[in-house]
Motif scaffolding. Structure first.
Motif, PDB file in Angstrom:
ATOM      1  N   UNK A 140     -93.191  30.120  17.445  1.00 59.20           N
ATOM      2  CA  UNK A 140     -91.840  30.956  18.458  1.00 59.20           C
ATOM      3  C   UNK A 140     -92.142  30.545  20.146  1.00 59.20           C
ATOM      4  N   UNK A 141     -92.384  29.599  20.283  1.00 54.42           N
ATOM      5  CA  UNK A 141     -92.533  28.872  21.495  1.00 54.42           C
ATOM      6  C   UNK A 141     -91.406  28.351  22.274  1.00 54.42           C
ATOM      7  N   UNK A 142     -91.037  29.332  22.943  1.00 59.88           N
ATOM      8  CA  UNK A 142     -89.493  28.429  23.748  1.00 59.88           C
ATOM      9  C   UNK A 142     -89.962  27.102  24.599  1.00 59.88           C
ATOM     10  N   UNK A 143     -89.186  25.974  24.609  1.00 55.54           N
ATOM     11  CA  UNK A 143     -88.873  25.152  26.063  1.00 55.54           C
ATOM     12  C   UNK A 143     -88.428  24.975  26.200  1.00 55.54           C
ATOM     13  N   UNK A 144     -88.038  24.817  27.246  1.00 52.67           N
ATOM     14  CA  UNK A 144     -86.652  25.085  28.404  1.00 52.67           C
ATOM     15  C   UNK A 144     -86.662  24.478  29.068  1.00 52.67           C
ATOM     16  N   UNK A 145     -85.717  23.170  29.243  1.00 53.76           N
ATOM     17  CA  UNK A 145     -85.792  22.440  30.902  1.00 53.76           C
ATOM     18  C   UNK A 145     -85.680  23.001  31.829  1.00 53.76           C
ATOM     19  N   UNK A 146     -85.258  21.782  32.881  1.00 53.68           N
ATOM     20  CA  UNK A 146     -84.976  23.690  34.122  1.00 53.68           C
ATOM     21  C   UNK A 146     -84.784  22.172  34.896  1.00 53.68           C
ATOM     22  N   UNK A 147     -83.861  22.894  35.890  1.00 57.34           N
ATOM     23  CA  UNK A 147     -83.987  21.792  37.194  1.00 57.34           C
ATOM     24  C   UNK A 147     -83.390  22.682  38.439  1.00 57.34           C
ATOM     25  N   UNK A 148     -83.842  22.618  39.772  1.00 56.35           N
ATOM     26  CA  UNK A 148     -84.460  23.042  40.853  1.00 56.35           C
ATOM     27  C   UNK A 148     -82.801  23.939  40.902  1.00 56.35           C
ATOM     28  N   UNK A 149     -81.694  23.280  40.997  1.00 58.36           N
ATOM     29  CA  UNK A 149     -80.014  23.429  40.839  1.00 58.36           C
ATOM     30  C   UNK A 149     -79.508  25.009  40.555  1.00 58.36           C
ATOM     31  N   UNK A 150     -80.444  25.371  39.360  1.00 60.38           N
ATOM     32  CA  UNK A 150     -79.615  26.375  38.984  1.00 60.38           C
ATOM     33  C   UNK A 150     -80.175  27.444  39.291  1.00 60.38           C
ATOM     34  N   UNK A 151     -81.602  27.290  40.188  1.00 58.89           N
ATOM     35  CA  UNK A 151     -82.332  28.229  40.471  1.00 58.89           C
ATOM     36  C   UNK A 151     -82.130  28.648  42.584  1.00 58.89           C
ATOM     37  N   UNK A 152     -80.928  28.285  42.907  1.00 60.97           N
ATOM     38  CA  UNK A 152     -80.488  27.823  44.571  1.00 60.97           C
ATOM     39  C   UNK A 152     -80.533  29.847  44.564  1.00 60.97           C
ATOM     40  N   UNK A 153     -79.812  30.393  43.913  1.00 63.06           N
ATOM     41  CA  UNK A 153     -79.470  31.712  44.068  1.00 63.06           C
ATOM     42  C   UNK A 153     -81.104  32.376  44.685  1.00 63.06           C
ATOM     43  N   UNK A 154     -82.117  32.142  44.084  1.00 61.58           N
ATOM     44  CA  UNK A 154     -83.280  32.948  44.493  1.00 61.58           C
ATOM     45  C   UNK A 154     -83.696  33.044  45.763  1.00 61.58           C
ATOM     46  N   UNK A 155     -83.242  30.883  46.627  1.00 60.36           N
ATOM     47  CA  UNK A 155     -83.546  31.548  47.664  1.00 60.36           C
ATOM     48  C   UNK A 155     -83.777  32.188  49.467  1.00 60.36           C
ATOM     49  N   UNK A 156     -82.534  33.190  48.958  1.00 54.74           N
ATOM     50  CA  UNK A 156     -82.357  33.995  50.303  1.00 54.74           C
ATOM     51  C   UNK A 156     -83.955  35.012  50.186  1.00 54.74           C
ATOM     52  N   UNK A 157     -84.324  34.997  48.712  1.00 54.91           N
ATOM     53  CA  UNK A 157     -85.161  36.434  49.024  1.00 54.91           C
ATOM     54  C   UNK A 157     -86.792  35.609  48.867  1.00 54.91           C
ATOM     55  N   UNK A 158     -86.467  34.238  48.139  1.00 57.88           N
ATOM     56  CA  UNK A 158     -87.549  33.590  48.134  1.00 57.88           C
ATOM     57  C   UNK A 158     -88.773  33.003  49.413  1.00 57.88           C
ATOM     58  N   UNK A 159     -86.968  32.481  50.227  1.00 57.45           N
ATOM     59  CA  UNK A 159     -87.909  32.251  51.269  1.00 57.45           C
ATOM     60  C   UNK A 159     -88.236  32.658  52.269  1.00 57.45           C
ATOM     61  N   UNK A 160     -87.979  34.386  52.721  1.00 57.06           N
ATOM     62  CA  UNK A 160     -88.536  34.778  53.660  1.00 57.06           C
ATOM     63  C   UNK A 160     -89.489  35.979  53.364  1.00 57.06           C
ATOM     64  N   UNK A 161     -89.934  36.035  51.658  1.00 62.32           N
ATOM     65  CA  UNK A 161     -90.743  35.920  51.753  1.00 62.32           C
ATOM     66  C   UNK A 161     -92.178  34.918  51.038  1.00 62.32           C
ATOM     67  N   UNK A 162     -91.990  33.368  51.005  1.00 63.88           N
ATOM     68  CA  UNK A 162     -92.945  32.773  50.809  1.00 63.88           C
ATOM     69  C   UNK A 162     -93.268  32.461  52.343  1.00 63.88           C
ATOM     70  N   UNK A 163     -92.390  32.554  53.615  1.00 61.94           N
ATOM     71  CA  UNK A 163     -92.982  32.868  54.582  1.00 61.94           C
ATOM     72  C   UNK A 163     -94.061  33.522  55.109  1.00 61.94           C
ATOM     73  N   UNK A 164     -93.173  34.622  55.008  1.00 60.16           N
ATOM     74  CA  UNK A 164     -94.187  35.812  54.801  1.00 60.16           C
ATOM     75  C   UNK A 164     -95.581  35.236  54.635  1.00 60.16           C
ATOM     76  N   UNK A 165     -95.607  35.319  52.998  1.00 62.35           N
ATOM     77  CA  UNK A 165     -97.392  34.970  52.838  1.00 62.35           C
ATOM     78  C   UNK A 165     -98.140  33.773  52.947  1.00 62.35           C
ATOM     79  N   UNK A 166     -96.909  32.324  53.859  1.00 57.97           N
ATOM     80  CA  UNK A 166     -97.957  32.020  54.769  1.00 57.97           C
ATOM     81  C   UNK A 166     -97.913  32.632  56.240  1.00 57.97           C
TER      82      UNK A 166
END
Length: 335
Positions: free
Chosen positions: A270-296
């Motif tokens: 019952x494995x899920x295989x799903x293709x991905x493209x970053x353009x589908x996940x741009x909505x994550x950027x406003x939260x991810x970029x500041x968080x990643x900058x903090x980790x850096x």
């Protein structure tokens, strides 16, 4: 004032592995910006595996390179002329007019970035689509759950070197990465937060993966395709999740390979295989970029760049990246 600029053109569609003769370095003149436009002096340009597919004829998820025209890709640079109130001269911006020294574009096509938050080139890597690809894949496509065992191929590359660390941030109990050669494998565990590094050149991949994950794997982030995907299917636990991000092992093939021989295992497991493209996940950027900058800034997120100097060497950098010569993000520095 206008700017003299050198830019790379695709002049022949590669058959198999690209060669330098498929490209031409052309000198052109970049005119003054018109209303709402800017001219950017590119400081860094990115060369990436997906660009190989754009060299082929036919439709893909992103437009192909046209023969005899300047190629495009991600870049970061400094605005040197502006007819836009929103993007002044001196601003640092990221955009998609790479493969050249100077770019004329509409200001709306550029994104102003903060070089005080992180070095400008980070916006081509961990704070750009590279980091967002890893985050989107592990957060939404093949979501990592607390205690999961995660396997990542291409683990020393641009996306992979970040993905292992992000899997840990999402709660993975064990993170396994594959790379080519003992030096890259060493860096996986010593610098990029992996528990185990596998050298796919050193022997049976399935056997190595089973040894690294005796209780199986729950999530596989696929940057390689081919035998890596097959090995993951064999080792995957029931209800496992696979993010199909890239398949660099087959990008230069001239004929389609047979599909993974163990694909039927996905049914019973019952494995899920799903293709991905970053353009589908741009909505994550406003939260991810500041968080990643903090980790850096905290030092809890390590990044690596392989930097080649000069627009003259951009094609060589691309070809080297396709052969796996880079660790982390492959960049061309122009200034």
């Amino acid at each position: 004032m206008s700017f003299s600029s050198r830019e790379w053109h695709l002049v022949a569609r590669p058959v198999g592995e690209p060669v330098p003769a498929d490209f031409s370095l052309v000198t052109t003149t970049v005119p003054d910006p018109g209303p709402g436009q800017i001219v950017v002096r590119n400081d860094f340009v990115s060369v990436d595996p997906y660009m190989r597919g754009r060299m082929n004829e036919g439709e893909s998820y992103i437009p192909q390179f046209e023969l005899g025209e300047a190629m495009t890709g991600s870049a970061v640079g400094t605005v040197v002329a502006s007819e836009s109130e929103d993007v002044p001269v001196g601003a640092t911006v990221s955009h998609f007019q790479g493969w050249r020294e100077y770019a004329l574009l509409d200001a709306a096509q550029a994104q102003v970035v903060d070089p005080k938050l992180a070095p400008a080139q980070a916006y081509l890597g961990v704070l750009g689509t590279t980091g967002l690809t890893a985050w989107g894949g592990l957060k939404e496509v093949a979501p990592v759950r607390e205690g999961d065992v995660v396997f990542i191929s291409g683990a020393a590359g641009a996306v992979g070197s970040v993905a292992g660390q992000l899997a840990r941030q999402l709660g993975a109990s064990r993170v396994i990465g594959s790379a080519g050669g003992p030096e890259k494998v060493r860096r996986l565990t010593e610098e990029f937060g992996y528990d185990v590094g596998i050298d796919y050149r050193a022997g049976d991949l399935v056997e190595q993966l089973r040894k690294a994950a005796p209780d199986g794997i729950d999530v596989y982030f696929d940057n390689a395709g081919g035998d890596h995907l097959d090995a993951a299917l064999v080792t995957m636990n029931r209800y496992g999740r696979i993010a199909l991000c890239g398949a660099i092992s087959v990008y230069n093939d001239t004929e389609l390979r047979p599909g993974p021989k163990h694909l039927p295992l996905a049914i019973g497991k019952r494995i899920t295989l799903r293709g991905m493209n970053v353009s589908d996940h741009l909505h994550l950027a406003p939260d991810f970029i500041p968080q990643a900058a903090t980790w850096l800034a905290e030092g809890t997120l390590a990044t690596e760049e392989t930097v080649v100097d000069g627009i003259d060497n951009a094609v060589d950098a691309f070809l080297a990246m396709m052969r796996g010569a880079n660790t982390g993000k492959m960049l061309v520095r122009l200034s």
